[in-house]
Scaffold this active site. Structure first.
Site, short mmCIF file in Angstrom:
data_model
loop_
_atom_site.label_atom_id
_atom_site.label_comp_id
_atom_site.label_asym_id
_atom_site.label_seq_id
_atom_site.Cartn_x
_atom_site.Cartn_y
_atom_site.Cartn_z
N HIS A 68 50.71 18.13 50.21
CA HIS A 68 50.50 17.07 49.21
C HIS A 68 50.93 15.71 49.73
O HIS A 68 50.39 14.68 49.32
CB HIS A 68 51.21 17.42 47.90
N ASP A 69 51.91 15.69 50.63
CA ASP A 69 52.30 14.41 51.23
C ASP A 69 51.18 13.91 52.14
O ASP A 69 50.72 12.77 52.02
CB ASP A 69 53.61 14.56 52.02
N ASP A 76 53.68 10.50 55.07
CA ASP A 76 54.62 9.38 55.12
C ASP A 76 55.72 9.48 54.08
O ASP A 76 56.35 8.47 53.74
CB ASP A 76 53.87 8.05 54.97
N SER A 78 55.54 9.70 51.02
CA SER A 78 55.25 8.99 49.76
C SER A 78 55.42 9.93 48.56
O SER A 78 55.69 9.48 47.45
CB SER A 78 53.85 8.39 49.78
N PRO A 161 43.03 18.45 46.49
CA PRO A 161 42.21 19.58 46.03
C PRO A 161 42.84 20.20 44.78
O PRO A 161 44.07 20.26 44.67
CB PRO A 161 42.26 20.55 47.20
N HIS A 191 48.74 30.33 51.33
CA HIS A 191 48.94 31.07 50.08
C HIS A 191 49.30 32.54 50.34
O HIS A 191 49.38 33.32 49.40
CB HIS A 191 47.70 30.94 49.19
N THR A 192 49.52 32.91 51.58
CA THR A 192 50.15 34.20 51.90
C THR A 192 51.62 34.16 51.43
O THR A 192 52.29 35.18 51.37
CB THR A 192 50.08 34.51 53.41
N ASP A 243 49.86 36.08 46.93
CA ASP A 243 49.39 37.12 47.86
C ASP A 243 49.99 38.45 47.43
O ASP A 243 50.99 38.92 47.98
CB ASP A 243 49.83 36.75 49.29
N ASP A 251 51.32 36.58 56.76
CA ASP A 251 50.37 37.47 57.44
C ASP A 251 48.95 37.24 56.90
O ASP A 251 48.73 36.32 56.11
CB ASP A 251 50.80 38.94 57.23
C1 HEM Z 1 41.85 23.73 48.57
C2 HEM Z 1 43.10 23.61 48.82
C3 HEM Z 1 44.25 24.03 47.96
C4 HEM Z 1 44.37 24.18 46.60
C5 HEM Z 1 43.31 23.92 45.54
C6 HEM Z 1 45.71 24.62 46.34
C7 HEM Z 1 46.24 24.85 45.08
C8 HEM Z 1 47.48 25.39 44.84
C9 HEM Z 1 48.02 25.69 43.53
C10 HEM Z 1 47.30 25.39 42.22
C11 HEM Z 1 49.23 26.25 43.70
C12 HEM Z 1 50.18 26.74 42.62
C13 HEM Z 1 51.22 25.67 42.34
C14 HEM Z 1 52.24 26.09 41.32
O1 HEM Z 1 51.87 26.74 40.34
O2 HEM Z 1 53.44 25.74 41.51
C15 HEM Z 1 49.48 26.32 45.11
C16 HEM Z 1 50.63 26.83 45.68
C17 HEM Z 1 50.90 26.76 47.01
N1 HEM Z 1 50.13 26.13 47.97
FE1 HEM Z 1 48.25 25.51 47.76
N2 HEM Z 1 46.38 24.75 47.51
C18 HEM Z 1 45.53 24.38 48.52
C19 HEM Z 1 45.84 24.30 49.85
C20 HEM Z 1 47.08 24.49 50.36
C21 HEM Z 1 47.49 24.10 51.69
C22 HEM Z 1 46.59 23.38 52.68
C23 HEM Z 1 48.77 24.47 51.83
C24 HEM Z 1 49.68 24.28 53.01
C25 HEM Z 1 49.30 24.32 54.24
C26 HEM Z 1 49.18 25.10 50.59
C27 HEM Z 1 50.39 25.70 50.36
C28 HEM Z 1 50.79 26.24 49.15
C29 HEM Z 1 52.02 27.01 48.97
C30 HEM Z 1 53.00 27.41 50.04
C31 HEM Z 1 52.08 27.32 47.62
C32 HEM Z 1 53.23 28.05 46.90
C33 HEM Z 1 54.16 26.99 46.36
C34 HEM Z 1 55.38 27.52 45.65
O3 HEM Z 1 55.62 28.73 45.63
O4 HEM Z 1 56.13 26.67 45.10
N3 HEM Z 1 48.13 25.08 49.72
N4 HEM Z 1 48.41 25.77 45.78
#
Ligand code: HEM
Ligand SMILES: *[C@@H]1O[C@H](CO)[C@@H](O)[C@H](O)[C@H]1NC(C)=O
Ligand SMILES: *[C@@H]1O[C@H](CO)[C@@H](O)[C@H](O)[C@H]1NC(C)=O
Length: 327
Positions: A68-69, A76, A78, A161, A191-192, A243, A251
């Protein structure tokens, strides 16, 4: 003075020129703090490890925070700024977790090497360390030298996104940041790890798209689990593993879950529905007849690419004293 001996001078200038060219191009590099703050990686790693011992649910939040940064005004820091109207106050950032880990690392770094390490770099290192803690990945080198930004506006988060973005929108949002469709699928593999709040996907479980039924792409044996965890009209803040079955391990099982209709977010499951994005997921799963891709290796590469989005270097921006406020 030996360094300036006639014999070594040309080499010296070649190195200087190369360094200046690198700075001019606004690039980061491995070992940026080698002399100015040699303990930076040890300090950040111990802050992330301490947070993990206290609550292993939080460090995955740092991987998302880094994403998100980077997608909003570049990597940066932000996203760390507090106060009315900052990025952090915008709805897409409302569930970000782990700010206190960055603050703890910054406090220690200001003692060890005051005014040297940017908050943007702390976040980049911490995101890598969060992945390491989940195991299964070789440690990758994080290029450093980012400077902290001077702008943080909630409205700028519109290009992040969203959980319900169709694949073509996800592809466009990544390509707007110079990232490929392969980067999109690879980085979604983050999201693993981690969890999502029911509020962000329970619309898929009961009355999806006004059908009075669930999203048909959800595995019918997984649906009762999700409904159980997120009852209709229940607590939207309940968190569910992204996951299922391998939530604490870094994984490829996330991709296997997409194949089985066990993606939790709509934005995840649609990656299996689209032939282009599905092919990348299949390559990570080692589907016969396709050239394989190694998730660990590709993830590290894509993280480095994402970590270079619109970075500020040299004399741009500043090195914040406190990560949540401009100097
Ligand atoms: C199309 C792209 C993406 C979308 C729409 C998306 C959306 C989301 C959403 C809606 C959540 C749940 C947030 C919550 O309920 O707290 C989430 C969690 C997460 N996202 Fe993504 N994400 C995307 C790409 C990425 C990318 C590129 C990364 C990092 C490289 C990432 C890493 C994570 C991680 C690690 C979580 C778990 C966060 C936690 O447990 O607090 N995501 N994402
Ligand atoms: C939602 O419903 C509309 C109209 O019935 C349909 O055209 C659209 O494809 C549906 N969207 C999804 C994601 O199923
Ligand atoms: C994973 O799914 C199974 C059933 O499909 C369920 O029993 C289990 O509770 C789920 N695990 C988590 C952590 O959500």
């Amino acid at each position: 003075m030996e360094f300036f001996s006639r014999k070594k001078t040309p080499l010296f200038f070649v190195i200087m020129l190369a360094t200046l060219t690198t700075l001019a191009l606004g690039q980061t590099r491995v070992g940026f703090y080698q002399t100015s703050c040699p303990r930076v990686e040890t300090i950040v790693q111990s802050a992330v490890a301490a947070a993990n011992r206290a609550n292993p649910g939080v460090p995955p939040g740092l991987v998302r925070m880094f994403f998100h940064d980077c997608f909003v005004n570049g990597c940066d820091a932000s996203v760390l700024i507090t106060g009315s109207g900052s990025e952090r106050t915008a709805p897409p950032n409302s569930l970000l977790r782990g700010f206190e880990i960055i603050d703890a690392a910054k406090t220690q770094l200001e003692t060890a090497c005051p005014g040297v390490v940017s908050c943007a770099d702390i976040l980049a290192i911490a995101a890598r360390d969060s992945v390491l803690l989940a195991g299964g990945i070789a440690r990758w080198q994080v290029p450093l030298g980012r400077r902290d930004g001077l702008v943080s506006r909630a409205a700028d988060t519109a290009n992040l996104p969203a959980f319900n973005d169709p694949v073509d929108v996800q592809i466009r949002k990544f390509s707007d940041k110079g990232l490929s469709t392969q980067d999109l699928v690879t980085l979604s593999g983050a999201h693993t790890l981690g969890t999502a709040a029911c509020a962000l996907f329970s619309y898929r479980l009961y009355n999806f798209n006004n059908t009075n039924g669930p999203d048909p792409s959800i595995d019918t044996t997984f649906l009762p689990t999700l409904r159980n965890l997120c009852p209709n009209g229940g607590d939207g803040s309940t968190r569910v593993a992204l996951d299922n079955g391998s939530e604490n391990r870094f994984d490829t099982s996330y991709f296997g879950n997409l194949r089985s209709g066990r993606g939790v977010l709509e934005s995840d499951q649609v990656l299996w529905g689209n032939p282009t994005t599905r092919t990348f997921a299949q390559r990570f799963l080692g589907v016969r007849g396709l050239v394989g891709l190694t998730f660990n290796v590709e993830f590290a590469r894509s993280m480095v690419r994402m970590g270079n989005i619109e970075v500020k270097t040299g004399t741009q921006g500043e090195i914040r004293r406190v990560c949540s406020a401009f100097n």
